[in-house]
Design an enzyme around this catalytic site. Structure first.
Site, short mmCIF file in Angstrom:
data_model
loop_
_atom_site.label_atom_id
_atom_site.label_comp_id
_atom_site.label_asym_id
_atom_site.label_seq_id
_atom_site.Cartn_x
_atom_site.Cartn_y
_atom_site.Cartn_z
N CYS A 131 -3.39 7.69 -2.58
CA CYS A 131 -2.89 6.32 -2.64
C CYS A 131 -2.90 5.67 -1.24
O CYS A 131 -3.96 5.45 -0.69
CB CYS A 131 -1.51 6.31 -3.29
SG CYS A 131 -0.98 4.69 -3.88
N HIS A 132 -1.74 5.37 -0.65
CA HIS A 132 -1.71 4.85 0.71
C HIS A 132 -1.71 5.98 1.74
O HIS A 132 -1.79 5.71 2.95
CB HIS A 132 -0.49 3.96 0.93
CG HIS A 132 -0.58 2.62 0.26
ND1 HIS A 132 -0.07 2.38 -1.00
CD2 HIS A 132 -1.14 1.46 0.66
CE1 HIS A 132 -0.30 1.12 -1.34
NE2 HIS A 132 -0.94 0.54 -0.36
N GLU A 162 -4.12 -3.47 -4.14
CA GLU A 162 -3.16 -4.09 -3.22
C GLU A 162 -2.88 -5.53 -3.65
O GLU A 162 -1.73 -6.00 -3.60
CB GLU A 162 -3.71 -4.06 -1.79
CG GLU A 162 -2.66 -4.16 -0.71
CD GLU A 162 -1.77 -2.92 -0.64
OE1 GLU A 162 -0.67 -2.96 -1.24
OE2 GLU A 162 -2.16 -1.94 0.02
#
Length: 224
Positions: A131-132, A162
């Site tokens: 993910c991030h 996003e």
């Protein structure tokens, strides 16, 4: 490399979502589900955070039994996480960068965490992120000066995701764009569907739905 049967999960210490006033931190499912995969496979799991101590959480789902078990059984250890400078890369077979929006602020500027990831990789270990979490790959440069992601097939939270999350103008940069600028070949699946990409000993997952698969990819990479 000599196997240690230990995996390190890296967690953000950043607790504010830009200037919104909203809290953030590491996304609990993206640590909990990989923890479950690793421990069931017989690995010992340790934790590291940017500032040390008790890292902030986000996205906790009390209806998810794995998340509940994770926080209940690991809570005491999570409360006293070390910083990267306090750890030895030789102790770990893999490092797994968990996501959560907080990573976008502190993973890219933690030189010690980047060095730890580099050393694990250059020791023959696996580097993974979901993910991030791939924000932790942004500063990760190999000893020859090459960004780890350069020329590699990877994924991570996408620009489209996003935008869907309403955070395009909140995060300090767009993760997909930044990693592509570093030379990564970014692979996209439809928003919020599971997508795991493995390039040798680099394993990445696109979003929370990819957390379990990314951890399974780590196990596959460790087997060669």
């Amino acid at each position: 490399m000599a196997r240690t049967n230990r995996v390190l999960i890296a967690l953000t210490s950043h607790d504010k979502l830009g200037d919104t006033g909203n809290p953030t931190g590491y996304y609990v499912s993206e640590a909990a589900h990989p923890w479950q995969v690793f421990r069931l496979a017989g690995y010992e799991v340790d934790y590291v955070s940017v500032k040390g101590g008790n890292p902030p959480t986000s996205g906790y789902d009390a209806d998810d039994e794995v998340q509940r078990l994770f926080l209940e059984s690991e809570g005491a250890r999570l409360a006293v996480t070390p910083k990267a400078a306090e750890l030895d890369a030789a102790d770990y077979d893999a490092i797994f960068y968990a996501g959560g929006h907080g990573t976008m602020w502190d993973f890219p500027t933690d030189a010690d965490l980047a060095e730890l990831g580099r050393d694990i990789y250059e020791n023959g270990g696996v580097v993974a992120a979901v993910c991030h979490g791939p924000a932790g790959l942004v500063p990760l440069v190999l000893s020859d000066g090459t960004p780890l992601v350069a020329g590699k097939d990877i994924t991570g939270f996408t620009n489209s995701e996003e935008e869907a999350a309403g955070a395009t103008h909140i995060v300090p940069f767009l993760l997909q764009t930044k990693l592509e600028e570093l030379g990564a070949r970014y692979h996209l699946a439809p928003d919020f569907t599971s997508n795991v990409v493995r390039d040798g000993r680099l394993v990445t997952g696109q979003n929370p739905a990819s957390a379990t698969g990314t951890a399974q990819g780590v196990l596959a990479a460790l087997k060669g």
